[in-house]
Design a protein around this motif. Structure first.
Motif, short mmCIF file in Angstrom:
data_model
loop_
_atom_site.label_atom_id
_atom_site.label_comp_id
_atom_site.label_asym_id
_atom_site.label_seq_id
_atom_site.Cartn_x
_atom_site.Cartn_y
_atom_site.Cartn_z
N THR A 27 18.56 12.04 6.82
CA THR A 27 17.38 12.82 6.40
C THR A 27 16.38 11.95 5.66
N LEU A 28 16.87 11.06 4.80
CA LEU A 28 15.97 10.15 4.09
C LEU A 28 15.26 9.22 5.06
N LEU A 29 15.99 8.71 6.06
CA LEU A 29 15.38 7.85 7.07
C LEU A 29 14.32 8.62 7.86
N LEU A 30 14.62 9.87 8.21
CA LEU A 30 13.65 10.71 8.91
C LEU A 30 12.40 10.91 8.05
N SER A 31 12.59 11.15 6.75
CA SER A 31 11.46 11.35 5.83
C SER A 31 10.61 10.09 5.74
N LEU A 32 11.25 8.95 5.63
CA LEU A 32 10.52 7.68 5.55
C LEU A 32 9.68 7.44 6.80
N ILE A 33 10.27 7.72 7.96
CA ILE A 33 9.54 7.51 9.23
C ILE A 33 8.35 8.46 9.31
N VAL A 34 8.58 9.75 9.02
CA VAL A 34 7.51 10.75 9.11
C VAL A 34 6.39 10.43 8.12
N THR A 35 6.77 10.11 6.87
CA THR A 35 5.76 9.81 5.84
C THR A 35 4.99 8.55 6.20
N GLY A 36 5.69 7.52 6.64
CA GLY A 36 5.02 6.27 6.99
C GLY A 36 4.08 6.42 8.16
N LEU A 37 4.51 7.15 9.20
CA LEU A 37 3.67 7.30 10.40
C LEU A 37 2.55 8.31 10.21
N SER A 38 2.64 9.17 9.19
CA SER A 38 1.58 10.17 8.98
C SER A 38 0.23 9.51 8.68
N LYS A 83 -3.48 1.72 -2.24
CA LYS A 83 -3.23 0.45 -2.93
C LYS A 83 -1.73 0.22 -3.13
N TYR A 84 -1.00 1.30 -3.41
CA TYR A 84 0.45 1.20 -3.62
C TYR A 84 1.16 2.05 -2.57
N PHE A 85 0.91 1.68 -1.31
CA PHE A 85 1.36 2.47 -0.17
C PHE A 85 2.88 2.67 -0.17
N ILE A 86 3.62 1.60 -0.40
CA ILE A 86 5.08 1.67 -0.31
C ILE A 86 5.64 2.62 -1.38
N VAL A 117 4.99 6.15 -0.31
CA VAL A 117 5.84 6.51 0.83
C VAL A 117 7.23 6.92 0.33
N VAL A 118 7.77 6.16 -0.62
CA VAL A 118 9.09 6.48 -1.18
C VAL A 118 9.05 7.82 -1.91
N ILE A 119 8.02 8.04 -2.73
CA ILE A 119 7.92 9.29 -3.50
C ILE A 119 7.86 10.50 -2.58
N TYR A 120 6.96 10.44 -1.58
CA TYR A 120 6.81 11.59 -0.69
C TYR A 120 7.98 11.73 0.27
N SER A 121 8.63 10.65 0.58
CA SER A 121 9.84 10.74 1.40
C SER A 121 10.93 11.50 0.65
N LEU A 122 11.07 11.22 -0.65
CA LEU A 122 12.07 11.94 -1.45
C LEU A 122 11.72 13.42 -1.55
N LEU A 123 10.42 13.73 -1.66
CA LEU A 123 10.01 15.13 -1.70
C LEU A 123 10.28 15.85 -0.39
N LEU A 124 10.20 15.11 0.72
CA LEU A 124 10.41 15.73 2.03
C LEU A 124 11.88 15.97 2.35
N VAL A 125 12.79 15.25 1.66
CA VAL A 125 14.22 15.38 1.98
C VAL A 125 14.70 16.82 1.84
N PRO A 126 14.47 17.51 0.69
CA PRO A 126 14.92 18.91 0.60
C PRO A 126 14.25 19.81 1.63
N PHE A 127 12.98 19.52 1.94
CA PHE A 127 12.26 20.32 2.94
C PHE A 127 12.92 20.18 4.31
N PHE A 128 13.23 18.95 4.70
CA PHE A 128 13.87 18.72 6.00
C PHE A 128 15.28 19.32 6.03
N LEU A 129 16.00 19.21 4.91
CA LEU A 129 17.36 19.78 4.86
C LEU A 129 17.32 21.29 5.04
#
Length: 779
Positions: A392-403, A532-535, A538-550
């Motif tokens: 789920t975290l990997l899915l969140s990272l991919i979705v957030t990064g590609l958005s 400016k601090y993209f990475i 990406v990590v912050i919003y990926s963590l927020l997306l994990v419960p949503f995806f679950l």
């Protein structure tokens, strides 16, 4: 036996339905009960106040056209203060000036690595109209403008104009309370005037404070600073706005964003909240227009109709709002106000605690039930839990990064940094659409992964994550936890009723906080920080997306057949829509007439060379401008200045001493200039630590306690500090620097520019004209 089992299951289902029904009714009942208690009775209509928008407009006209830009400490600001004092005296008010000098320290931060120490000179204008009682109501507005190029018509000559007209109206009406009008200086430098006044004045007789900053509608009722306005005051002000048929917005989520920040609120009312005085501000709701703090903040931006509405409304507030306590007081600060249409209800901090506690209890009971049920069949496999969490975290990272792929692509093609400047909402919606399309495309592969198909495990992992986040935030500050507690409650209900509505509504308050942010003054810096601090983001919003995806996967696996059918139908449309969104971003104009490109035309001088006019921007200059200047395409153009002398001459002397194995540099600058500069800045840099002493440039007596002027280490490894001050200036500047290595010292002077050498006219450009002298010395 089978019949008994079915009856037992039916009874369990009935019990479950009752629990869910009670939870939903409680969720609806608590806000309703709170609203019924806070909804005050209507305020009777008052006769016309006699407020004249036309008269207020004349004051605005004088400040904009006769005085012009009036940054803190400048001569135009002093001229504006004299005009304000004269008008107040003519209307019978007792007027006094309160000059102040304050040293402000801008500490090094993530966005600005260099420490900056500033000396600001300005003055407040204080007017008083005694009543039959000493109880005092304060009304304020700042009269300085943002910079040397901002005429400041809306921000904030409009507030000054309304306040001066209110002075005339109040002086002709009988009143019991004592009124005090304060026109603050140096607000744009960080609320300095109001902070100075509030820290020095006797506030024991003050009942409440109202601030006017940027007059217009829809109205922003600003209630948030480091502290928040009392609920009692918010209720009365909002009720009167509703009765006056003025569209308004309560800055609810600003409470979350501004508490414990370096400055606090967005305007001068915050300084009074810091002292325990009930206070709030009136401004323009929504994202600041393109003229905000720009040369385009001219007289035509001011609306007579809005001035009349806000003037009448402010007058009614002063005569209608009644608060029980006088002087500094304590109230509940961790509440949350909610607005539905023109109705406002408030969830107090004890209400948030009750909701949080009941949600934690409810969550705990469901978790116990789930664990017991799981142990009867088989133990929860932590390998499966970690596998689900990792995927789920990997899915969140991919979705957030590609958005953000659409923005990144067009950043490269158009060579523009602020691609979203004119239409940020479109780019946010595009990010969401691209992210959703990416998720749909990836979800089709999910069923092929060797993961458990037990939906309850996905629910379990999501609940544990949200429970942990809610507990941590509740321990830090209870109001910060509320958005996650609400999400947790929705996920709890999803255990019994898995459906897409609960999946989407769970993060509702997190969506809304971002919507508030997008419609605030912080939106540009927020979006800039994301890029400016993209990475990090990406990590912050990926963590927020994990419960949503679950939660989404829990619902999807529960209804596997329906989910597979939907995914098969949505895969191709999602691919097409995602591609169209990426391509369509290139059609969105970067700049418009309302949000033009910022360009600086700076006359630059140095002591050793001649002067040039430097035309530059963060983005490539328009082709027409480059063609008119006869230059080459790019972000910067230079035009030489012929046969002219610089506006300043600097004579420098340096004396070096060695004391106790310490190298001491005594530096003296003797300044001769044709006209007084507005800002003088000293930038000091060295490869090793250093200490600075200067009583002439920054009086030691005005420095904050325990402040030491020393170089702050930068990412490059060098140490630096910037010192600057506004007028009045001395002709001699003396510094004493303790250092072990070579120092680089840059002296800069910025002058007002009433008649620029080169004028640029372009529909999509906003031009700042400047004059700057700069000379660097290696010591």
């Amino acid at each position: 036996m089978s019949l008994q089992f079915e009856r037992a299951e039916a009874m369990k289902l009935n019990k479950t339905s009752v629990i869910v029904l009670i939870a939903i009714l409680s969720l609806l009942a608590i806000p309703w009960l709170l609203y019924s208690k806070t909804n005050i009775s209507p305020i009777p209509d008052d006769p016309t106040s006699g407020f004249s928008a036309a008269a207020a407009y004349e004051h605005v006209k004088y400040l904009v056209q006769k005085v012009g830009p009036r940054p803190a400490g400048s001569k135009p600001e002093l001229k504006a203060s004299q005009y304000i004092s004269y008008v107040l005296s003519q209307n019978g008010w007792k007027v006094r000036e309160q000059p102040f000098s304050k040293v402000v320290v801008r500490e090094a931060s993530v966005l600005e690595r260099e420490q900056q120490v500033e000396l600001i000179n300005s003055q407040n204008i204080i007017a008083e109209l005694p009543g039959t009682r000493p109880d005092t109501i304060i009304v304020g507005a700042h009269y300085d403008s943002a910079n040397l190029n901002a005429p400041g018509a809306v921000d904030n000559a409009s507030g000054v104009g309304v306040l001066l007209e209110l002075a005339r109206v109040l002086s002709k009406e009988p009143h019991e309370e004592t009124y005090q009008l304060i026109f603050f200086g140096a607000e744009e430098y960080g609320l300095l005037g109001s902070q100075f006044y509030a820290s020095q004045a006797d506030l024991s007789a003050v009942r409440w404070m109202l601030n006017l900053d940027m007059v217009g509608t829809p109205l922003e009722i600003e209630v948030a600073g480091k502290k928040s306005a009392p609920p009692e005051l918010i209720k009365q002000v909002a009720a009167l706005a509703s009765q006056s048929h003025i569209p308004f917005h309560i800055s609810r989520d600003f409470i979350l964003m501004t508490r414990e920040s370096s400055q606090g609120g967005a305007s001068d009312f915050s300084s009074f909240l810091d002292q325990g005085i009930p206070a709030l501000g009136l401004g323009i709701s929504g994202r600041p227009a393109g003229y905000f703090h720009r040369p385009e903040d001219l007289l035509d931006r001011v609306s007579l109709e809005d001035m009349q509405k806000v003037g009448d409304y402010s007058n009614r507030l002063l005569t209608t709002v009644k608060l029980e306590k006088i002087g500094p007081s304590v109230w509940d600060e961790l509440y949350l106000p909610f607005q539905i249409g023109n109705h406002v209800f408030i969830l107090p901090s004890h209400g948030i605690r009750i909701v949080t506690f009941l949600t934690f209890i409810f969550t705990g009971l469901i978790l116990i039930k789930y664990i017991r049920k799981s142990s009867e069949k088989h133990r929860v496999s932590w390998q499966k839990v970690l596998g689900i969490l990792g995927i789920t975290l990997l899915l969140s990272l991919i979705v957030t990064g590609l958005s953000g792929i659409g923005e990144n692509l067009w950043h490269l093609i158009k060579h523009v940094q602020l691609l979203y400047y004119a239409y940020p909402v479109f780019f946010v919606m595009a990010r969401i659409g691209i992210g959703l399309g990416t998720f749909i495309l990836l979800a089709g592969w999910f069923y092929k992964l060797p993961l458990t198909r037990n939906p309850q495990i996905y629910w379990f992992v999501g609940v544990v994550l949200l429970l942990g986040a809610s507990l941590v935030l509740a321990l830090i500050r209870i109001d910060l936890a509320f958005p996650f507690v609400f999400w947790l409650l929705c996920l709890d209900l999803q255990y019994f009723l898995p459906n897409i509505i609960l999946v989407l509504i769970g993060p509702y308050f997190i969506y809304w906080l971002h919507f508030e942010l997008l419609n605030s003054q912080q939106w540009v810096s927020f979006y800039t920080a994301i890029h400016k601090y993209f990475i990090i983001f990406v990590v912050i919003y990926s963590l927020l997306l994990v419960p949503f995806f679950l939660s989404a996967l829990h619902m999807a696996i529960t209804k596997t057949q329906l989910s597979k059918k939907l995914l098969s139908h949505l895969r191709k449309p999602a691919l097409v829509v995602t591609g169209l969104l990426i391509l369509s971003l290139g059609l969105v104009p970067v700049y418009t007439r309302d949000y033009p490109q910022a360009v600086i035309v700076r006359e630059e001088w140095t002591g050793s060379n001649g002067g040039v006019v430097h035309i530059f921007s963060d983005e490539p200059l328009p082709h027409q401008v480059v063609s008119d200047l006869g230059g080459q395409e790019g972000k910067s153009q230079y035009v030489p200045i012929q046969n002219q002398k610089p506006p300043i001459r600097v004579d420098t002397s340096v004396e070096e001493k060695n004391k106790d194995s310490q190298r001491i540099l005594d530096i003296s600058f003797k300044l001769s200039y044709t006209s007084e500069p507005y800002l003088i800045r000293l930038k000091l840099e060295s490869t090793s630590p250093f200490d600075v002493q200067t009583d002439e440039f920054l009086p030691i007596s005005k420095l904050p306690k325990k402040l030491q002027l020393k170089g702050v280490q930068q990412p490059s490894g060098k140490y630096s500090i910037t010192l600057q001050r506004t007028p009045p200036h001395r002709n001699i500047i003396q510094l004493s620097i303790k250092t072990q290595s070579v120092m680089t010292c840059s002296l800069e002077a910025t002058f007002p520019d009433p008649s620029p050498r080169i004028q640029i006219q372009h529909a999509l450009l906003s031009v700042d004209y400047q004059i700057q002298y700069k000379e660097s010395y290696d010591l």
